[in-house]
Design an enzyme around this catalytic site. Structure first.
Site, PDB file in Angstrom:
ATOM      1  N   ARG A  16       0.844  -1.208   0.000  1.00  0.00           N
ATOM      2  CA  ARG A  16       0.000   0.000   0.000  1.00  0.00           C
ATOM      3  C   ARG A  16       0.875   1.251   0.000  1.00  0.00           C
ATOM      4  NH1 ARG A  16      -1.288  -0.358   6.265  1.00  0.00           N
ATOM      5  NH2 ARG A  16      -0.314   1.616   6.828  1.00  0.00           N
ATOM      6  N   SER A 143      13.281  10.158   5.489  1.00  0.00           N
ATOM      7  CA  SER A 143      12.332  11.289   5.534  1.00  0.00           C
ATOM      8  C   SER A 143      13.085  12.575   5.853  1.00  0.00           C
ATOM      9  CB  SER A 143      11.292  11.023   6.624  1.00  0.00           C
ATOM     10  OG  SER A 143      10.665  12.221   7.007  1.00  0.00           O
ATOM     11  N   TYR A 156      10.549   9.194  15.467  1.00  0.00           N
ATOM     12  CA  TYR A 156      10.532   9.039  14.011  1.00  0.00           C
ATOM     13  C   TYR A 156      11.770   9.722  13.386  1.00  0.00           C
ATOM     14  CZ  TYR A 156       8.668   9.290   9.217  1.00  0.00           C
ATOM     15  OH  TYR A 156       8.496   9.170   7.858  1.00  0.00           O
ATOM     16  N   ILE A 189       3.770  13.071   1.234  1.00  0.00           N
ATOM     17  CA  ILE A 189       3.212  12.262   0.145  1.00  0.00           C
ATOM     18  C   ILE A 189       1.815  11.810   0.553  1.00  0.00           C
ATOM     19  CG2 ILE A 189       3.571  10.230  -1.331  1.00  0.00           C
ATOM     20  CD1 ILE A 189       5.872  12.330  -1.518  1.00  0.00           C
TER      21      ILE A 189
HETATM   22  P1  NAI Z   1       1.761   3.601   4.740  1.00  0.00           P
HETATM   23  O1  NAI Z   1       1.347   3.711   6.159  1.00  0.00           O
HETATM   24  O2  NAI Z   1       0.737   3.643   3.676  1.00  0.00           O
HETATM   25  O3  NAI Z   1       2.653   2.289   4.534  1.00  0.00           O
HETATM   26  C1  NAI Z   1       3.512   1.790   5.501  1.00  0.00           C
HETATM   27  C2  NAI Z   1       3.848   0.355   5.165  1.00  0.00           C
HETATM   28  O4  NAI Z   1       4.735  -0.161   6.162  1.00  0.00           O
HETATM   29  C3  NAI Z   1       2.627  -0.560   5.142  1.00  0.00           C
HETATM   30  O5  NAI Z   1       2.633  -1.322   3.969  1.00  0.00           O
HETATM   31  C4  NAI Z   1       2.822  -1.485   6.337  1.00  0.00           C
HETATM   32  O6  NAI Z   1       2.377  -2.813   6.118  1.00  0.00           O
HETATM   33  C5  NAI Z   1       4.340  -1.467   6.502  1.00  0.00           C
HETATM   34  N1  NAI Z   1       4.732  -1.770   7.861  1.00  0.00           N
HETATM   35  C6  NAI Z   1       4.443  -1.076   8.984  1.00  0.00           C
HETATM   36  N2  NAI Z   1       4.953  -1.701  10.062  1.00  0.00           N
HETATM   37  C7  NAI Z   1       5.571  -2.822   9.603  1.00  0.00           C
HETATM   38  C8  NAI Z   1       6.280  -3.884  10.227  1.00  0.00           C
HETATM   39  N3  NAI Z   1       6.455  -3.935  11.559  1.00  0.00           N
HETATM   40  N4  NAI Z   1       6.768  -4.882   9.442  1.00  0.00           N
HETATM   41  C9  NAI Z   1       6.581  -4.854   8.113  1.00  0.00           C
HETATM   42  N5  NAI Z   1       5.935  -3.866   7.465  1.00  0.00           N
HETATM   43  C10 NAI Z   1       5.436  -2.872   8.202  1.00  0.00           C
HETATM   44  O7  NAI Z   1       2.804   4.790   4.556  1.00  0.00           O
HETATM   45  P2  NAI Z   1       3.636   5.367   3.290  1.00  0.00           P
HETATM   46  O8  NAI Z   1       3.337   6.791   3.187  1.00  0.00           O
HETATM   47  O9  NAI Z   1       3.454   4.527   2.112  1.00  0.00           O
HETATM   48  O10 NAI Z   1       5.106   5.249   3.888  1.00  0.00           O
HETATM   49  C11 NAI Z   1       6.121   4.447   3.350  1.00  0.00           C
HETATM   50  C12 NAI Z   1       7.456   4.965   3.844  1.00  0.00           C
HETATM   51  O11 NAI Z   1       7.636   6.307   3.421  1.00  0.00           O
HETATM   52  C13 NAI Z   1       7.628   4.964   5.361  1.00  0.00           C
HETATM   53  O12 NAI Z   1       8.916   4.492   5.675  1.00  0.00           O
HETATM   54  C14 NAI Z   1       7.510   6.434   5.733  1.00  0.00           C
HETATM   55  O13 NAI Z   1       8.268   6.735   6.881  1.00  0.00           O
HETATM   56  C15 NAI Z   1       8.089   7.085   4.500  1.00  0.00           C
HETATM   57  N6  NAI Z   1       7.669   8.460   4.319  1.00  0.00           N
HETATM   58  C16 NAI Z   1       6.352   8.777   4.070  1.00  0.00           C
HETATM   59  C17 NAI Z   1       5.984  10.096   3.904  1.00  0.00           C
HETATM   60  C18 NAI Z   1       4.573  10.499   3.630  1.00  0.00           C
HETATM   61  O14 NAI Z   1       4.285  11.708   3.680  1.00  0.00           O
HETATM   62  N7  NAI Z   1       3.669   9.603   3.307  1.00  0.00           N
HETATM   63  C19 NAI Z   1       6.976  11.179   4.012  1.00  0.00           C
HETATM   64  C20 NAI Z   1       8.322  10.734   4.257  1.00  0.00           C
HETATM   65  C21 NAI Z   1       8.646   9.429   4.404  1.00  0.00           C
END
Ligand code: NAI
Length: 246
Positions: A16, A143, A156, A189
């Site tokens: 996702r 990030s 974080y 994002i």
């Molecule tokens: P999201 O919440 O949609 O996805 C997070 C993903 O991490 C999910 O697929 C979930 O299953 C997985 N996850 C969480 N805990 C886990 C665990 N213990 N073991 C395995 N998988 C695990 O968030 P998004 O936005 O897609 O974030 C992805 C990455 O981007 C993250 O590392 C986040 O820190 C980084 N990020 C996101 C930003 C944003 O504004 N959305 C900005 C900067 C960085």
């Protein structure tokens, strides 16, 4: 844009948000993708059933990246079923925000555990596999919080700064083995990750971004594919910001 036919790619949190866009973009570029997730079965099933065009090249694995033993078991399966890992994208991440004085010890450990220890766990076994073949690409999703240090995000921000430091150290260790290790640093994002923020706050954040909008998961995915591609062969230990000028 790129051809990843024959490549085996692991994307943590790959079902996702940003991870799904990364998985999809690799699949559309010909790769076999092993997308991992932690808990959400519905989202994972949705992804698997989303398109017949890449279904046979997409494999889902459910485990916790912060758990060393679970990660080790996953890589044992990988060694047996695929033999090689060409590309690892450490995208899994969580946030549990609060001012430090009120931060629960468990919220500190959970965030460091998934974001930083998870990156170590996943890199450790991938690097052993890649070193045997003298080739590989690792991309860690960090990030701007790791740079700026946002209020209410000490856990974080520390985890994301730690990922950058891990990336720099590891990139030097494996530089002569045909492996590169880099970070992508997305700004705001539009995904579930920031869905819970109040609308007022989102408006303020948008106004702070020079491009005056949030980015898309696809825009992050393109940059990850670039770093994973042959044309990025001399980019190592770097952080590519995808943040609309933030
Ligand atoms: P999201 O919440 O949609 O996805 C997070 C993903 O991490 C999910 O697929 C979930 O299953 C997985 N996850 C969480 N805990 C886990 C665990 N213990 N073991 C395995 N998988 C695990 O968030 P998004 O936005 O897609 O974030 C992805 C990455 O981007 C993250 O590392 C986040 O820190 C980084 N990020 C996101 C930003 C944003 O504004 N959305 C900005 C900067 C960085």
């Amino acid at each position: 844009m790129f051809d990843f036919t024959g490549k085996v790619v692991i994307v943590t949190g790959g079902t996702r948000g940003i991870g799904r866009a990364v998985s999809e973009t690799f699949l559309l570029s010909g790769a076999t993708v092993l997308a991992t997730y932690a808990t959400n079965e519905v989202t994972a099933a949705d992804f698997l059933n989303a398109s017949d065009s890449y279904k046979e090249k997409l494999f889902l694995y459910k485990f916790d990246v912060s758990d060393y033993a679970e990660v080790e078991s996953f890589y044992k399966l990988i060694d047996k079923n695929y033999e090689k890992v060409d590309i690892l994208v450490n995208n899994a991440g969580i946030r549990k925000d609060s001012v430090l004085g009120m931060m629960r010890e468990s919220d500190w450990h959970d965030v460091i555990g998934v974001n930083l220890t998870g990156t170590y766990n996943m890199c450790k076994f991938a690097v052993l596999n890649m070193m045997r073949r003298k080739s590989g690409r690792i991309i860690n999703v960090t990030s701007p919080a790791g740079d700026f240090g946002f209020a209410c995000q000490s856990n974080y921000s520390a985890s994301k700064a730690g990922q950058v430091a891990l990336t720099k150290s590891l990139s030097k260790e494996v530089a002569t083995r045909g492996i590169t290790v880099n970070c992508v640093s997305p700004g705001y994002i539009d995904t579930d990750f920031i869905k819970d923020l109040p609308e007022e706050l989102k408006k303020r954040y948008k106004a702070e971004v020079p491009q005056r909008r949030f980015g898309t998961a696809k825009e992050v995915a393109s940059c990850i594919l670039f770093l994973a591609s042959d044309v990025a062969s001399y980019v190592n230990g770097a952080t590519l910001k995808v943040a609309g000028g933030l």
